[in-house]
Design an enzyme around this catalytic site. Structure first.
Site, PDB file in Angstrom:
ATOM      1  N   ASN A 223      -0.914  -4.837   8.503  1.00 57.68           N
ATOM      2  CA  ASN A 223      -0.341  -4.292   7.269  1.00 57.68           C
ATOM      3  C   ASN A 223       0.043  -2.829   7.421  1.00 57.68           C
ATOM      4  OD1 ASN A 223      -0.569  -6.694   5.872  1.00 57.68           O
ATOM      5  ND2 ASN A 223      -2.629  -6.228   5.102  1.00 57.68           N
TER       6      ASN A 223
ATOM      7  N   ASP B  57      27.719  14.648 -26.601  1.00 59.28           N
ATOM      8  CA  ASP B  57      28.546  15.328 -27.596  1.00 59.28           C
ATOM      9  C   ASP B  57      29.912  15.578 -26.992  1.00 59.28           C
ATOM     10  OD1 ASP B  57      29.371  16.575 -29.873  1.00 59.28           O
ATOM     11  OD2 ASP B  57      27.983  18.258 -29.752  1.00 59.28           O
TER      12      ASP B  57
ATOM     13  N   GLU C 199       0.806  -1.217   0.000  1.00 54.38           N
ATOM     14  CA  GLU C 199       0.000   0.000   0.000  1.00 54.38           C
ATOM     15  C   GLU C 199       0.839   1.267   0.000  1.00 54.38           C
ATOM     16  OE1 GLU C 199      -2.386  -2.965   2.621  1.00 54.38           O
ATOM     17  OE2 GLU C 199      -0.294  -2.426   2.258  1.00 54.38           O
TER      18      GLU C 199
ATOM     19  N   ASN D 209       2.680 -14.506   4.253  1.00 53.39           N
ATOM     20  CA  ASN D 209       1.518 -14.397   5.142  1.00 53.39           C
ATOM     21  C   ASN D 209       0.235 -14.859   4.455  1.00 53.39           C
ATOM     22  OD1 ASN D 209       3.066 -13.415   7.219  1.00 53.39           O
ATOM     23  ND2 ASN D 209       2.642 -11.261   6.765  1.00 53.39           N
TER      24      ASN D 209
ATOM     25  N   ASP E  73      22.567  19.895 -25.672  1.00 52.52           N
ATOM     26  CA  ASP E  73      22.216  21.276 -25.359  1.00 52.52           C
ATOM     27  C   ASP E  73      21.693  22.052 -26.549  1.00 52.52           C
ATOM     28  OD1 ASP E  73      24.530  21.421 -26.809  1.00 52.52           O
ATOM     29  OD2 ASP E  73      25.550  22.823 -25.463  1.00 52.52           O
TER      30      ASP E  73
ATOM     31  N   ASP F 155      20.036  18.313 -30.936  1.00 49.95           N
ATOM     32  CA  ASP F 155      20.039  17.168 -30.026  1.00 49.95           C
ATOM     33  C   ASP F 155      18.648  16.768 -29.575  1.00 49.95           C
ATOM     34  OD1 ASP F 155      22.853  16.952 -29.979  1.00 49.95           O
ATOM     35  OD2 ASP F 155      22.988  18.543 -28.475  1.00 49.95           O
TER      36      ASP F 155
ATOM     37  N   ASP G 193       3.715  -1.495   6.867  1.00 50.59           N
ATOM     38  CA  ASP G 193       3.988  -0.519   5.806  1.00 50.59           C
ATOM     39  C   ASP G 193       4.526   0.785   6.365  1.00 50.59           C
ATOM     40  OD1 ASP G 193       3.269  -2.149   3.662  1.00 50.59           O
ATOM     41  OD2 ASP G 193       1.156  -1.665   3.893  1.00 50.59           O
TER      42      ASP G 193
END
Length: 906
Positions: free
Chosen positions: A738, A351, A308, A713, A645, A649, A742
């Site tokens: 749980n 480059d 979760e 479990n 840059d 590119d 968690d």
């Protein structure tokens, strides 16, 4: 300054889909733009601004808060949780539904907040870019033109603009006048060296060249390297080539490494969760005659299998890593999953210019006519550079002249003297952009008295300085430097010597060096002006070779990347020899067969290119299409990062798993990148890769720990549920367990993995994860079933209500304690970790043990159906946990050894 060099001539027609045509003459351009060299009137400019719009790039997609939050819901893990929350609400399990939906909302808000901060930081970078331009306008038709600064956005076609050193080209322009003008246009073509420009209509040989090669045009996205110019604006806003290159790029990036791995893991979870509730319902209905009353328990089991907190933990890990990178190294992660992709990178394409090398040359050697070192050649070249700069009244030296002056000053034991105001005794320093730069010469240069200068001309490919010869009254010395072929054809040499010298220069150029030729001639002193006709009958003095100045941090950064398992591929527009030399100078192993001219790529299929790319280090003379295709092919077998840059590119930047751009990149490139660097520095990328791998390692550890424990479990609960006359755990107990587990595992977001894990890419491989879960889940299930036996022995067999509560309590406690053991013993790099204080994971595991032991006998226990346990149970549980810990440690060690030897994936 022109020279014999290994620099490329890019195939600009690859950038332009239109067939080449003869460019219009200057007079035609003025007619088409309905302007004159005196400039527009203010009224005309306002009318054109209303008609053409502002000189800005088209806006990007509007990203509002609702859009950002909605994008978070597209995450597979978040979508799975949302479905479970809705199912829980449908069966009236309001507590479960509320908790799950709260986690979904929290994950979406965290992700949206991180992206908002990144967008805000990137937008702030615009303030660092010049936003004004010098324009020449008139108040009315009869008024004289006046130069003034206006915002770049108010520029319109037909405006007359003035450009100086360091100025950004604000729009597409056609030159009216130019003096010593060179332009950096690597953002459009990839060329590393400044390109000479002039205003004259080109000769017929240029008529078939691509538009970007036309010397009379300059384009938005480039900048002035040296010289000055006056130009007429031909296109603004979305009609510039800069904007067109952005518009033709792909609209949507393909899923990155993180998205692909998350998709695979999500489907594993979805299959398990879809199978679990029906199995629970059918088994209980068939064996225990329990029907729909077990539906809440079935949903709780499915929720128990789900991590979760995963969306929250993923977002926290990536956000913390991104924030740390921004604070410590100025690296902005604009898209949070890109940080994981950066950590997974095992091939980095980049480059050469500005990354491995600086945007300036340095003198390598000065050679006499015999090919041996001769300092006198550098001396004459410096004399030419010095007096050409001053007598031609140039605003700044070009890059080659700067390199010559720097080397000459170094030879005179003035290593720091490079640029300074011409005040006696002061060192040389750079004035502000566009300001006049003057020099404080060493005595060796001041021994000459300058007479005249003929500045560099792209057509002549030469620069000439005329000086008075020391000790010889009535004699002037012409000092000429420039392109080797242009100098040799003006020298008085036998054909054999001329051919030998030409071969010597070609050999040096083939070794990746730029080559200048230097010659002199003595002429009687005269008053009338010198002209190019005087550049004849010269005496050849020698050659000056120059190489690209290496980036100071590049060598160390390349070693660091290699140590981290990252292979560097250089995709450059430069000549193969130039790129290969820079790589070798930086210690990057480059063999002859590891350098390929990109023209060869066009003849290969994708499969052949993939095989070639695996053994190639340098792809030279690359067009934007070459870069994008090579990146896509590499991506089929690797996780690829691309550092760029320039607008050229942009296709490759989008084709990569993670696109990287420096802060001073073109706006459109910076906004399209996933990661923005403070500078074009490989060291920052190495830091980003380390941060990404740290986050990826923590995410992978969380998944392994939580899913294996949850799976064990679930298997145990399904098994015991068929043996017991009551549910092995109540739905509320499953959810509380749980939530505790968690919450404790959020500590993984703050853990520091062992440095060994940062030496390899981190990826979530669904098949490897499934094997891991199966093995460790089965081991966990055995421990749970052993606990069931311990409970039966301690309680002398369940059957009463009290025994049911004690069974639930015993299993609740055992589950939390085994999960704490899993956290500690399966934490990545646990054996070699050196810590002065307990890690956050250790504290979280201790808290989990405390809850497991304290909650059942506490006042909160009875509302949850829990109660205190007999002492015998704790003794038996200790024995079970000891055996479980020993088995867990043994299997975990084997898994780590497999990971280190490459048999398993992290």
């Amino acid at each position: 300054m022109a020279e014999t060099t290994a620099s490329p001539t890019p195939d600009a027609q690859q950038d332009d889909p239109r067939p080449p045509a003869a460019p219009p003459t200057l007079l035609q351009v003025l007619r088409e733009t309905a302007t004159t060299p005196r400039g527009l009137t203010e009224a005309e400019a306002q009318a054109r601004l209303a008609r053409h719009g502002e000189n800005t790039l088209p806006p990007g997609p509007d990203t509002t808060w609702p859009r950002r939050v909605a994008r978070g819901l597209r995450d597979p893990f978040t979508a799975v949780l949302l479905c479970l929350g809705l199912v829980s609400a449908a069966v009236l399990a309001w507590g479960t539904a509320a908790v799950i939906l709260l986690l979904v909302a929290l994950s979406c808000v965290l992700r949206a907040t991180g992206e908002h901060r990144a967008d805000r930081s990137t937008a702030a970078l615009r303030e660092l870019v010049a936003t004004t331009v010098t324009v020449q306008r008139r108040a009315d038709e009869d008024a004289p033109p006046v130069s003034r600064e206006i915002p770049v956005g108010e520029l319109v076609p037909g405006d007359i603009v003035r450009l100086g050193p360091g100025d950004l080209i604000p729009a597409d322009v056609r030159l009216l006048r130019a003096r010593g003008l060179t332009v950096h246009q690597s953002a459009l073509t990839g060329e590393s060296a400044p390109v000479p420009k002039h205003a004259d209509d080109p000769p017929p040989s240029y008529r078939s060249a691509g538009v970007l090669e036309q010397p009379q045009y300059c384009f938005q996205g480039s900048s002035v390297a040296s010289g000055s110019a006056t130009a007429v604006v031909t296109a603004t806003g979305a009609r510039t080539r800069f904007a067109a290159a952005h518009a033709h790029g792909p609209d949507r990036r393909q899923p990155g490494a993180f998205d692909r791995s998350v998709h695979g893991v999500s489907w594993i979870l979805i299959r398990f969760m879809l199978l679990t509730p029906p199995l629970v319902l059918m088994a209980n209905a068939a064996l225990r005659d329990r029907g729909l009353e077990t539906l809440p328990f079935a949903v709780a089991v499915a929720v128990g299998l789900t991590p979760e907190m995963l969306p929250v933990l993923v977002t926290t890990c990536l956000a913390r890593g991104a924030a740390r990178l921004a604070r410590a190294h100025g690296v902005i992660v604009r898209r949070l999953p890109a940080l994981h992709d950066l950590g997974a990178v095992d091939v980095l394409c980049l480059d050469k210019t500005g990354t491995l090398t600086q945007d300036r040359p340095v003198v390598h050697r000065a050679l006499g006519p015999d090919g041996r070192d001769d300092p006198a050649v550098l001396h004459w070249a410096a004399v030419n550079a010095w007096w050409t700069l001053h007598l031609a009244d140039l605003p700044a030296p070009d890059a080659l002249d700067e390199a010559l002056l720097e080397a000459a000053f170094r030879e005179t034991d003035e290593p720091d003297a490079l640029m300074a105001h011409s005040v006696p005794g002061e060192r040389m320093a750079h004035d502000g952009p566009g300001e006049r730069m003057t020099y404080n010469a060493p005595d060796e240069l001041m021994a000459y008295d300058g007479v005249a200068a003929l500045p560099f001309d792209p057509l002549r490919r030469l620069a000439t300085a005329v000086v008075r010869t020391p000790g010889r009254l009535g004699t002037h010395t012409l000092v000429v430097k420039g392109d080797v072929e242009a100098v040799l054809e003006r020298c008085a040499l036998p054909d054999a010597d001329r051919a030998r010298l030409h071969d010597l220069a070609a050999h040096r150029a083939g070794d990746g060096l730029r080559v200048l030729a230097v010659a002199t001639a003595e002429r009687p002193a005269r008053i009338r002006a010198h002209t190019p006709a005087d550049e004849r009958g010269l005496t050849f003095r020698g050659l000056v070779t120059l190489r690209d100045a290496l980036a100071p941090t590049a060598a160390a950064a390349l070693r660091d990347l290699t140590d981290r398992g990252v292979t560097v591929k250089v995709l450059t527009g430069d000549h193969p020899a130039t790129a290969a030399r820079a790589c070798r100078d930086l210690g990057l192993p480059v063999t002859a067969d590891a350098v390929v001219s990109a023209g060869h790529v066009d003849t290969l299929t994708d499969a052949e290119l993939a095989e070639l790319a695996g053994r190639t280090t340098v792809f030279a003379r690359c067009t934007p299409e070459h870069k994008a295709r090579i990146t896509r092919v590499l991506r089929t077998a690797h996780t690829v990062g691309f550092l760029g840059d320039g607008v050229n590119d942009l296709p490759a930047l989008r084709a990569a798993d993670v696109g990287i751009a420096p802060r001073d990149a073109a706006d459109v490139v910076r906004e399209g990148a996933d990661v923005v660097l403070a500078g074009k520095d490989l060291t920052a990328i190495a830091h980003g890769i380390a941060a990404g791998r740290e986050a990826g390692a923590n995410i992978a550890t969380y998944l392994r720990v939580t899913l294996s424990s949850n799976l064990g479990n679930v298997i145990a609960m399904l098994s015991t549920g068929l043996l017991l006359p009551f549910l092995p755990m109540l739905p509320a107990q499953v959810l509380v367990q749980n939530l505790c587990f968690d919450a404790a595992q959020l500590a993984f977001a703050y853990d520091r993995p062992h440095p060994r894990l940062l030496t390899r890419p981190t990826l979530l491989h669904p098949r490897d994860l499934l094997r891991f879960l199966t093995g460790f889940g089965a081991l966990n299930a055995v421990a749970d079933l052993a606990t069931f036996g311990a409970l039966a022995l301690a309680l002398h067999g369940p059957g009463t209500g009290d025994d049911q509560a004690e069974f639930h309590s015993g299993w609740f406690t055992e589950n939390l304690l085994t999960q704490a053991l899993v956290m500690l013993l399966l934490r990545t790099g646990r054996h070699a970790a050196e810590r002065r204080a307990p890690s956050p994971v250790t504290w979280a595991a201790a808290a989990l043990v405390a809850v497991g032991l304290a909650l059942p006998p506490s006042p909160l226990g009875p509302p949850l159906g829990l109660t205190s346990l007999p002492g015998l149970y704790y003794a038996l549980l200790t024995a079970v946990l000891a055996v479980y810990a020993a088995c867990l440690a043994a299997v975990g060690s084997r898994h780590e050894r497999r990971g280190r030897t490459g048999e398993g994936k992290p």
